[in-house]
Scaffold this active site. Sequence first.
Site, PDB file in Angstrom:
ATOM      1  CG  ASP A 175      -5.194   1.967   1.299  1.00 61.06           C
ATOM      2  OD1 ASP A 175      -6.168   1.226   1.101  1.00 61.06           O
ATOM      3  OD2 ASP A 175      -4.115   1.568   1.751  1.00 61.06           O
ATOM      4  CG  ASP A 187      -6.257  -2.836   3.351  1.00 58.53           C
ATOM      5  OD1 ASP A 187      -5.251  -2.582   4.023  1.00 58.53           O
ATOM      6  OD2 ASP A 187      -6.798  -2.013   2.590  1.00 58.53           O
ATOM      7  CG  HIS A 194      -9.502  -0.019  -0.223  1.00 58.91           C
ATOM      8  ND1 HIS A 194      -8.933  -0.421   0.967  1.00 58.91           N
ATOM      9  CD2 HIS A 194     -10.844   0.008   0.012  1.00 58.91           C
ATOM     10  CE1 HIS A 194      -9.874  -0.629   1.861  1.00 58.91           C
ATOM     11  NE2 HIS A 194     -11.046  -0.357   1.307  1.00 58.91           N
ATOM     12  CG  MET A 253      -8.112   6.770   3.297  1.00 60.91           C
ATOM     13  SD  MET A 253      -7.042   6.748   4.754  1.00 60.91           S
ATOM     14  CE  MET A 253      -6.409   5.073   4.683  1.00 60.91           C
ATOM     15  CB  SER A 289      -0.896   0.015   1.230  1.00 61.75           C
ATOM     16  OG  SER A 289      -1.509   1.290   1.381  1.00 61.75           O
ATOM     17  CG  MET A 343     -11.178   2.868   2.675  1.00 63.03           C
ATOM     18  SD  MET A 343      -9.778   2.704   3.806  1.00 63.03           S
ATOM     19  CE  MET A 343      -8.430   2.814   2.624  1.00 63.03           C
ATOM     20  CG  HIS A 383      -3.941  -1.678  -1.685  1.00 59.34           C
ATOM     21  ND1 HIS A 383      -5.023  -2.442  -2.071  1.00 59.34           N
ATOM     22  CD2 HIS A 383      -4.370  -0.925  -0.638  1.00 59.34           C
ATOM     23  CE1 HIS A 383      -6.055  -2.174  -1.291  1.00 59.34           C
ATOM     24  NE2 HIS A 383      -5.686  -1.250  -0.424  1.00 59.34           N
ATOM     25  CG  MET A 395     -11.578  -3.124   5.582  1.00 52.55           C
ATOM     26  SD  MET A 395     -10.098  -2.584   4.682  1.00 52.55           S
ATOM     27  CE  MET A 395      -9.228  -1.635   5.932  1.00 52.55           C
TER      28      MET A 395
END
Length: 231
Positions: free
Chosen positions: A39, A177, A70, A41, A12, A72, A37, A141
């Site tokens: 992330d 993750d 991913h 957010m 990540s 979020m 990966h 998660m």
Amino acid sequence: MTFDRSIKIAPSILAADFANFGAECAAIEGQGADWVHVDVMDGHFVPNISFGAATCAAIRPHIRGVMDVHLMISPVDAYLEGFVEAGADVLTAHLEAGPHVHRTLQAIRGAGVRAGLALNPGTPAEAVEMLLDEVDLICVMTVNPGFGGQKFIRSQIAKVRRLREMIGDRPIHIEIDGGVDPVTAPLVTEAGADVLVAGSAVFKHGTVDNPEGYGRAIREIRSAAEAARRD
């Protein structure tokens, strides 16, 4: 991007040097990473802000393999097109992010991208039962989403095992993750996971200028995971 259940290590970049994302992506791939990966957010769905579609588009030319994005974020549907255009190969939304997750998954697949569905620690495996034919990946998660470097939540191992039973012979990846390292990796791969997201467990061991530590960490996680693998 063909489907197989071999162990894949997906560092990540949330744990990488933000000033050198392009070089970091190239470095981890050069050291054996299977996927990269990313992330995303929003400071709303999770209590942190990272980066968005523009960053994904900027790093895409530096990634030879799979860019695993991913999300979020909530709401999610209005932003899917931007991440598709940015070059995501896998685009994962959270089950908890909105009331119409079936439609979200259809939209991702309709754009020609692999659709992932993420589950927070408090969400049971059974919540995805009616969605299994709409997904290419389920992300479990094993920490509460929002920050890197958290402690692995061991209760999620049983969820992984249950998901693997539910999936059967469907071509669906199970991704982990949160808190993945050489100690926790075998616990989840024995239960049925095949994609392991590792942040600080990889990036704390090297730098862009000295990436060999990334490679050692990736190899250690992969070796531990493969030793515990059940097929």
